[in-house]
Write an enzyme that holds these catalytic residues in place. Structure first.
Site, mmCIF file in Angstrom:
data_model
loop_
_atom_site.group_PDB
_atom_site.id
_atom_site.type_symbol
_atom_site.label_atom_id
_atom_site.label_comp_id
_atom_site.label_asym_id
_atom_site.label_seq_id
_atom_site.Cartn_x
_atom_site.Cartn_y
_atom_site.Cartn_z
ATOM 1 N N THR A 126 -19.391 9.104 19.821
ATOM 2 C CA THR A 126 -20.399 8.530 18.930
ATOM 3 C C THR A 126 -20.100 8.941 17.495
ATOM 4 O O THR A 126 -19.548 10.013 17.271
ATOM 5 C CB THR A 126 -21.773 9.088 19.356
ATOM 6 O OG1 THR A 126 -22.058 8.572 20.651
ATOM 7 C CG2 THR A 126 -22.878 8.718 18.402
ATOM 8 N N THR A 154 -25.247 13.665 18.556
ATOM 9 C CA THR A 154 -24.266 13.160 19.517
ATOM 10 C C THR A 154 -24.351 14.017 20.773
ATOM 11 O O THR A 154 -24.726 15.179 20.714
ATOM 12 C CB THR A 154 -22.829 13.172 18.949
ATOM 13 O OG1 THR A 154 -21.901 12.903 20.003
ATOM 14 C CG2 THR A 154 -22.476 14.505 18.316
ATOM 15 N N GLY A 155 -24.001 13.425 21.917
ATOM 16 C CA GLY A 155 -24.067 14.172 23.163
ATOM 17 C C GLY A 155 -24.768 13.362 24.233
ATOM 18 O O GLY A 155 -24.897 12.138 24.108
ATOM 19 N N GLY A 203 -27.296 11.463 25.887
ATOM 20 C CA GLY A 203 -28.507 10.837 25.377
ATOM 21 C C GLY A 203 -29.754 11.149 26.168
ATOM 22 O O GLY A 203 -30.831 11.364 25.607
HETATM 23 N N1 ASP Z 1 -25.454 10.104 22.486
HETATM 24 C C1 ASP Z 1 -24.676 9.009 22.967
HETATM 25 C C2 ASP Z 1 -25.436 8.351 24.108
HETATM 26 O O1 ASP Z 1 -25.961 9.046 24.956
HETATM 27 C C3 ASP Z 1 -23.314 9.377 23.463
HETATM 28 C C4 ASP Z 1 -22.561 10.405 22.649
HETATM 29 O O2 ASP Z 1 -23.025 10.872 21.609
HETATM 30 O O3 ASP Z 1 -21.457 10.768 23.042
HETATM 31 O O4 ASP Z 1 -25.449 7.152 24.165
#
Ligand code: ASP
Length: 301
Positions: free
Chosen positions: A167, A218-219, A221
């Site tokens: 992301t 990010t991470g 969700g």
């Molecule tokens: N946060 C994003 C989601 O869950 C994915 C990511 O940040 O890697 O869609």
């Protein structure tokens, strides 16, 4: 007034072989946003410009290069928020838009906050943003990953700890003291069709308030949404004063409370950067007026 910009290119395991491309992408994102701020442009224009560059870089999981859902399709989420007025615009589960962040920007200028799926794509037509073919956004790397994941059936946070899904996001402070934040993503690999993560949700995937600061998450969700990571982190700037401590506090809470993995970038209302992540790596970069661009990928010690 100081100008300041911070961007990220996703928090997860980033293989050594992809580090250089992540760093380079982050540098280009900073350069694009900085050019806007330096010319006296708004924080909103700066975060949109930075995120567009990151969306166009195929190494990141946003725009071109997005991960595929369980049907093998792309569904992207993005949002942008103005810290002066608290207006925001988001789009979710869209498939055929090259730069979702620019569509989100048009939503911000409309009288709704979040548009999804077909309605969002129809709105795009109305504001003159052309649809592209889904194939233009899908890269070979993700087709290969999808085939492998499909075979294993994985869809959980633990299963994806070792996978990059990058992301992108940006937070800027402009010369008028306004903060803006933006986040854009293809989501998590092999996600359920229709699944929407934290990224387009204000408070979770991003937040901006001139009175406290701005953040982009990010991470995983499903974990980030539960603790409203971006709002938790910007509120913590108010509480602790230091955006670095605030970011660490929010990411620690994410893990302690819901076992979540991820990261956040922050700018305080005076432009001081902060960041934290509990994944092995997160691609990030920042620049504060009078200083050089700082780019990193490994944990800050
Ligand atoms: N946060 C994003 C989601 O869950 C994915 C990511 O940040 O890697 O869609």
């Amino acid at each position: 007034m100081t100008i300041s910009l911070i961007v990220h290119g996703g928090a997860w395991e980033i293989p050594d072989a992809e580090v250089a491309e992540h760093r380079e992408g982050v540098e280009r994102g900073i350069a694009a946003g900085w050019a806007v701020l330096e010319a006296g442009g708004s924080a909103l224009d700066a975060v949109e410009a930075a995120v567009r560059v990151l969306e166009d870089a195929p190494i990141f999981d946003a725009g071109t290069g997005s991960v595929l859902n369980s049907d093998g399709n792309i569904e992207m989420d993005a949002a942008i928020m103005d810290g002066q007025t608290l207006r925001s615009g988001g789009v979710a589960a869209i498939s055929r838009i090259k730069n979702p962040i620019s569509l989100a920007r048009h939503v911000l200028d409309s009288d709704v906050v979040l548009l999804v799926g077909q309605g969002a794509e129809r709105f795009a037509e109305g504001v003159g943003i052309p649809r592209c073919q889904a194939e233009e956004l899908i890269v070979e790397r993700e087709r290969i990953r999808w085939a492998k994941i499909k075979a294993s059936g994985a869809r959980t946070q633990d299963a994806f700890m070792g996978q990059p899904h990058d992301t992108v996001g940006a937070v800027a402070l402009d010369q008028h003291g306004n903060i803006a934040a933006a986040t854009s993503t293809g989501g998590t690999p092999n996600k359920m069709p229709g699944r929407v993560g934290d990224s387009p949700l204000i408070g979770a995937g991003l937040y901006a308030d001139n009175q406290t600061g701005g953040g982009s998450s990010t991470g995983w969700g499903e974990s980030i949404i539960k603790v409203l990571l971006a709002k938790t982190a910007t509120d913590a700037i108010d509480r602790f004063g230091d955006p670095m401590i605030a970011a660490r506090h929010a990411v620690d809470l994410l893990h302690r409370r819901v076992g979540g993995y991820g990261g956040i970038i922050l700018l305080g209302s005076d432009g001081t950067p902060g960041l934290a992540f509990n994944t092995p790596r997160m691609a990030y970069g920042y620049r504060v007026q009078g200083g050089e661009t700082v780019v990193g990928i490994d944990p800050v010690v």
